[in-house]
Design a protein around this motif. Structure first.
Motif, PDB file in Angstrom:
ATOM      1  N   ILE A 179       0.852  -1.201   0.000  1.00 47.78           N
ATOM      2  CA  ILE A 179       0.000   0.000   0.000  1.00 47.78           C
ATOM      3  C   ILE A 179       0.885   1.246   0.000  1.00 47.78           C
ATOM      4  CG2 ILE A 179      -1.570   1.374   1.476  1.00 47.78           C
ATOM      5  CD1 ILE A 179      -3.096  -0.803   0.017  1.00 47.78           C
ATOM      6  N   ASP A 180       2.015   1.208   0.738  1.00 57.37           N
ATOM      7  CA  ASP A 180       2.927   2.365   0.765  1.00 57.37           C
ATOM      8  C   ASP A 180       3.514   2.597  -0.626  1.00 57.37           C
ATOM      9  OD1 ASP A 180       2.464   2.604   3.443  1.00 57.37           O
ATOM     10  OD2 ASP A 180       4.219   1.431   4.033  1.00 57.37           O
ATOM     11  N   TYR A 181       3.935   1.508  -1.282  1.00 55.52           N
ATOM     12  CA  TYR A 181       4.479   1.644  -2.642  1.00 55.52           C
ATOM     13  C   TYR A 181       3.434   2.243  -3.575  1.00 55.52           C
ATOM     14  CZ  TYR A 181       8.899  -0.839  -2.115  1.00 55.52           C
ATOM     15  OH  TYR A 181      10.171  -1.189  -1.770  1.00 55.52           O
ATOM     16  N   ARG A 182       2.263   1.660  -3.502  1.00 55.47           N
ATOM     17  CA  ARG A 182       1.182   2.074  -4.391  1.00 55.47           C
ATOM     18  C   ARG A 182       0.827   3.549  -4.176  1.00 55.47           C
ATOM     19  NH1 ARG A 182      -3.697  -0.001  -6.701  1.00 55.47           N
ATOM     20  NH2 ARG A 182      -5.264   1.438  -6.008  1.00 55.47           N
ATOM     21  N   ASN A 183       0.727   3.944  -2.902  1.00 58.90           N
ATOM     22  CA  ASN A 183       0.395   5.346  -2.617  1.00 58.90           C
ATOM     23  C   ASN A 183       1.491   6.261  -3.131  1.00 58.90           C
ATOM     24  OD1 ASN A 183      -1.990   4.730  -1.467  1.00 58.90           O
ATOM     25  ND2 ASN A 183      -1.258   4.823   0.645  1.00 58.90           N
ATOM     26  N   PHE A 184       2.745   5.828  -2.972  1.00 61.14           N
ATOM     27  CA  PHE A 184       3.853   6.649  -3.462  1.00 61.14           C
ATOM     28  C   PHE A 184       3.752   6.810  -4.992  1.00 61.14           C
ATOM     29  CE2 PHE A 184       8.296   6.836  -5.107  1.00 61.14           C
ATOM     30  CZ  PHE A 184       8.574   8.130  -4.680  1.00 61.14           C
ATOM     31  N   ILE A 185       3.483   5.704  -5.668  1.00 61.32           N
ATOM     32  CA  ILE A 185       3.372   5.731  -7.139  1.00 61.32           C
ATOM     33  C   ILE A 185       2.220   6.662  -7.554  1.00 61.32           C
ATOM     34  CG2 ILE A 185       2.735   4.302  -9.151  1.00 61.32           C
ATOM     35  CD1 ILE A 185       4.246   1.961  -7.724  1.00 61.32           C
ATOM     36  N   ILE A 186       1.090   6.485  -6.900  1.00 55.02           N
ATOM     37  CA  ILE A 186      -0.091   7.275  -7.290  1.00 55.02           C
ATOM     38  C   ILE A 186       0.097   8.749  -6.925  1.00 55.02           C
ATOM     39  CG2 ILE A 186      -2.559   7.608  -6.787  1.00 55.02           C
ATOM     40  CD1 ILE A 186      -2.823   4.552  -6.748  1.00 55.02           C
ATOM     41  N   ASN A 187       0.655   9.008  -5.752  1.00 55.31           N
ATOM     42  CA  ASN A 187       0.854  10.413  -5.360  1.00 55.31           C
ATOM     43  C   ASN A 187       1.850  11.100  -6.281  1.00 55.31           C
ATOM     44  OD1 ASN A 187      -0.924  10.155  -3.272  1.00 55.31           O
ATOM     45  ND2 ASN A 187       0.637   9.681  -1.743  1.00 55.31           N
ATOM     46  N   PHE A 203      -5.710  -5.807 -12.787  1.00 58.88           N
ATOM     47  CA  PHE A 203      -4.503  -5.024 -12.511  1.00 58.88           C
ATOM     48  C   PHE A 203      -4.888  -3.550 -12.509  1.00 58.88           C
ATOM     49  CE2 PHE A 203      -3.888  -3.561 -16.900  1.00 58.88           C
ATOM     50  CZ  PHE A 203      -4.653  -4.488 -17.595  1.00 58.88           C
ATOM     51  N   TRP A 204      -3.939  -2.725 -12.085  1.00 59.16           N
ATOM     52  CA  TRP A 204      -4.255  -1.293 -11.946  1.00 59.16           C
ATOM     53  C   TRP A 204      -3.432  -0.461 -12.918  1.00 59.16           C
ATOM     54  CZ3 TRP A 204      -7.819   0.962  -8.579  1.00 59.16           C
ATOM     55  CH2 TRP A 204      -8.507   0.039  -7.759  1.00 59.16           C
ATOM     56  N   GLN A 205      -4.079   0.502 -13.492  1.00 57.05           N
ATOM     57  CA  GLN A 205      -3.371   1.417 -14.402  1.00 57.05           C
ATOM     58  C   GLN A 205      -3.592   2.852 -13.961  1.00 57.05           C
ATOM     59  OE1 GLN A 205      -4.890   1.035 -18.395  1.00 57.05           O
ATOM     60  NE2 GLN A 205      -3.399  -0.532 -18.963  1.00 57.05           N
ATOM     61  N   LEU A 206      -2.608   3.691 -14.243  1.00 59.21           N
ATOM     62  CA  LEU A 206      -2.854   5.134 -14.200  1.00 59.21           C
ATOM     63  C   LEU A 206      -2.478   5.651 -15.575  1.00 59.21           C
ATOM     64  CD1 LEU A 206       0.154   6.677 -13.828  1.00 59.21           C
ATOM     65  CD2 LEU A 206      -0.124   5.764 -11.544  1.00 59.21           C
ATOM     66  N   GLY A 207      -3.186   6.634 -16.030  1.00 54.93           N
ATOM     67  CA  GLY A 207      -2.907   7.078 -17.396  1.00 54.93           C
ATOM     68  C   GLY A 207      -3.439   8.463 -17.675  1.00 54.93           C
ATOM     69  N   LYS A 226      -7.412  17.745 -21.130  1.00 53.50           N
ATOM     70  CA  LYS A 226      -6.357  16.917 -20.548  1.00 53.50           C
ATOM     71  C   LYS A 226      -6.928  16.162 -19.364  1.00 53.50           C
ATOM     72  CE  LYS A 226      -2.226  19.668 -21.360  1.00 53.50           C
ATOM     73  NZ  LYS A 226      -1.221  20.444 -20.649  1.00 53.50           N
ATOM     74  N   LEU A 227      -6.979  14.845 -19.478  1.00 48.96           N
ATOM     75  CA  LEU A 227      -7.602  14.030 -18.432  1.00 48.96           C
ATOM     76  C   LEU A 227      -6.645  12.969 -17.919  1.00 48.96           C
ATOM     77  CD1 LEU A 227     -10.997  13.445 -20.265  1.00 48.96           C
ATOM     78  CD2 LEU A 227     -10.569  15.047 -18.394  1.00 48.96           C
ATOM     79  N   PHE A 228      -6.758  12.662 -16.628  1.00 43.48           N
ATOM     80  CA  PHE A 228      -6.003  11.510 -16.127  1.00 43.48           C
ATOM     81  C   PHE A 228      -6.934  10.574 -15.375  1.00 43.48           C
ATOM     82  CE2 PHE A 228      -5.575  14.023 -12.183  1.00 43.48           C
ATOM     83  CZ  PHE A 228      -5.652  13.059 -11.195  1.00 43.48           C
ATOM     84  N   TYR A 229      -6.518   9.325 -15.253  1.00 43.85           N
ATOM     85  CA  TYR A 229      -7.356   8.335 -14.580  1.00 43.85           C
ATOM     86  C   TYR A 229      -6.502   7.316 -13.844  1.00 43.85           C
ATOM     87  CZ  TYR A 229      -6.111   5.852 -18.873  1.00 43.85           C
ATOM     88  OH  TYR A 229      -5.409   5.302 -19.912  1.00 43.85           O
ATOM     89  N   ILE A 230      -7.112   6.759 -12.829  1.00 44.66           N
ATOM     90  CA  ILE A 230      -6.473   5.678 -12.068  1.00 44.66           C
ATOM     91  C   ILE A 230      -7.559   4.630 -11.862  1.00 44.66           C
ATOM     92  CG2 ILE A 230      -5.419   5.065  -9.843  1.00 44.66           C
ATOM     93  CD1 ILE A 230      -4.696   8.173  -9.680  1.00 44.66           C
ATOM     94  N   GLY A 231      -7.315   3.407 -12.267  1.00 45.60           N
ATOM     95  CA  GLY A 231      -8.399   2.438 -12.102  1.00 45.60           C
ATOM     96  C   GLY A 231      -7.954   1.011 -12.325  1.00 45.60           C
ATOM     97  N   ASN A 232      -8.824   0.085 -11.909  1.00 45.50           N
ATOM     98  CA  ASN A 232      -8.518  -1.332 -12.127  1.00 45.50           C
ATOM     99  C   ASN A 232      -9.022  -1.768 -13.506  1.00 45.50           C
ATOM    100  OD1 ASN A 232     -11.063  -0.888 -11.181  1.00 45.50           O
ATOM    101  ND2 ASN A 232     -11.179  -2.727  -9.936  1.00 45.50           N
TER     102      ASN A 232
END
Ligand code: HAM
Length: 427
Positions: free
Chosen positions: A17-25, A124-128, A103-109
């Motif tokens: 969760i820490d890794y994921r939050n770091f990546i997303i933040n 799996f999860w993507q951000l884009g 300009k749009l961004f998304y984070i989702g499974n």
């Protein structure tokens, strides 16, 4: 029956969760700098949204979609990627405008029915991001710039950025004619899947991961050799911008990517440290015809998506460190019995209203054990509440990092607590 999560899915908790939050933040910060706004679309769509955009002949549509009928007999599909859904949303909500870049961004499974292996999941999860409204090559470079900055900010050093151009539909027609001529005599040597792909959608032969097929493709005509003068100029300009931005890239003439919607610039970011075939951390490209294909106006667009799970896996493998954003002040209340626990609710309420991270012991173990537990779990203050404290209306605060102790008059001097434990919470 033993209940487990479905094959190809995973639970994410603890350190992940820490890794994921770091990546997303990190992504959110960069997207904000580049002025992208968030969009959230449903996790499922009408099947046509994907079959018409990704392409009927692609592996994703042919074999990998989670498609089901709802109770009214409508065909729905769990999204295998984000771009098609976003294009659907942009058209439906008329979010586009002629003169403005959207300009749009998304984070989702996302969901793909693939054979699970390391770095390849069924959920799996993507951000884009998707940048909709112009075919200016500066935007191609900007989108690649965002992708590149993101991985640099995460701490990666040796990633490889592959770029290529698919050209426009006219270039592709010329290329396909030559490609078919080349493959026809070799058809019998291709795997069964590729023989089918060749019938339905010849370009998809390039998506095959089998070495036998790859070796046949090694000397096939390359899509980039069939670019019209406009597409050639366009690609050259994109590369010039990348040079100015000092973004290192490698032209990969065999890069075609697995979706039919791509036109012109396509790119992928890969890692040679990921030893499986799943070495792409992210990828994207331009899709100038997709919006009109799905019933919207003729608006060009470009975007990318990054696999969060794969990125996290590689960060762990490479031991990339990051600073966890933690609340500096963490308080643990130790109550000596049930009566003290009730009394301390008022203190907890006060601390939480002051936005202090705090917890309380639920079973009354001995004080020494509780203090050790608090120290091991990164609390920096403990507040002890026993019968004495209740009787005198006071609190004992221990700074367990600095080994200091304070007595506070809880009834009359509440603010003193905040003075002691400090108000700057973030590390
Ligand atoms: P994609 O290359 O299919 O592109 O996916 C992007 C990234 O998602 C991959 O590079 C990979 O890291 C991750 N990924 C894909 N499949 C899996 C899987 N089964 N398990 C784990 N990770 C996976 C797209 O999805 C396009 N929509 C990108 C795009 C946006 N193009 C234009 N705009």
């Amino acid at each position: 029956m033993k209940i487990s999560s479905p094959r190809g899915t995973s639970d994410i908790y603890g350190e992940d969760i820490d890794y994921r939050n770091f990546i997303i933040n990190t992504a959110r910060k960069i997207f904000e700098i580049f002025n992208y706004s968030e969009i959230i679309t449903p996790a499922f769509e009408y099947t046509q949204v994907f079959s018409r955009s990704i392409g009927e002949g692609t592996d994703i549509v042919q074999k990998e979609m989670y498609t089901f009928m709802d109770r009214k007999g409508r065909s729905l599909t769990l999204r295998p990627e984000g771009t098609a859904s976003i294009v659907r949303a942009v058209i439906e909500n008329k979010m586009y405008s002629e003169n403005m870049l959207l300009k749009l961004f998304y984070i989702g499974n996302m969901f793909r029915y693939e054979r699970p292996q390391k770095g390849r999941m069924r959920e799996f999860w993507q951000l884009g991001i998707e940048s909709i409204g112009t075919d200016n090559p500066v935007i191609d470079a900007e989108v690649i710039w965002i992708l590149n900055s993101f991985f640099i900010k995460l701490g990666f050093k040796n990633l490889i950025l592959l770029v290529n151009s698919m050209g426009c539909s006219r270039c592709r027609e010329k290329f396909l004619a030559e490609f078919k001529k080349y493959i026809k005599p070799e058809l019998g040597k291709l795997c069964n899947d590729c023989q089918n792909r060749f019938e339905k959608n010849p370009l998809r032969v390039f998506d095959c991961k089998k070495n036998s097929c790859k070796s046949i493709l090694a000397s096939s005509p390359e899509v980039s050799s069939y670019l019209c003068s406009g597409c050639k100029r366009n690609f050259k300009e994109v590369l010039e911008c990348l040079k100015i931005l000092k973004i290192k890239y490698r032209i990969d003439k065999n890069l075609v990517r697995g979706f039919d919607y791509y036109t012109k610039t396509i790119f992928e970011i890969i890692s040679e440290d990921l030893q499986s075939a799943q070495n792409a951390l992210g990828g994207g490209g331009r899709y100038d015809n997709l919006i009109s294909q799905l019933g919207g106006p003729e608006i060009p667009a470009i975007g990318f998506a990054v696999g969060i799970d794969r990125t996290m896996m590689l960060m762990k493998q490479l031991n990339l460190k990051f600073k966890k954003l933690t609340r500096k002040t963490r308080v643990y209340l130790i109550t000596m019995n049930k009566n003290c626990q009730i009394y301390s609710l008022d203190i907890l309420k006060y601390l939480r209203e002051m936005e202090v991270t705090c917890d309380i012991n639920f079973s009354n173990k001995n004080l020494k054990k509780e203090i050790k537990w608090a120290r091991d779990n990164n609390y920096n203050f403990i507040i002890i509440i026993g019968e004495d404290e209740i009787n005198s209306g006071s609190l004992t605060i221990k700074d367990i990092k600095k080994f200091k102790q304070y007595k506070v008059d809880w009834k009359n001097q509440k603010d003193k607590i905040m003075e002691i434990i400090g108000a700057n919470y973030y590390d």
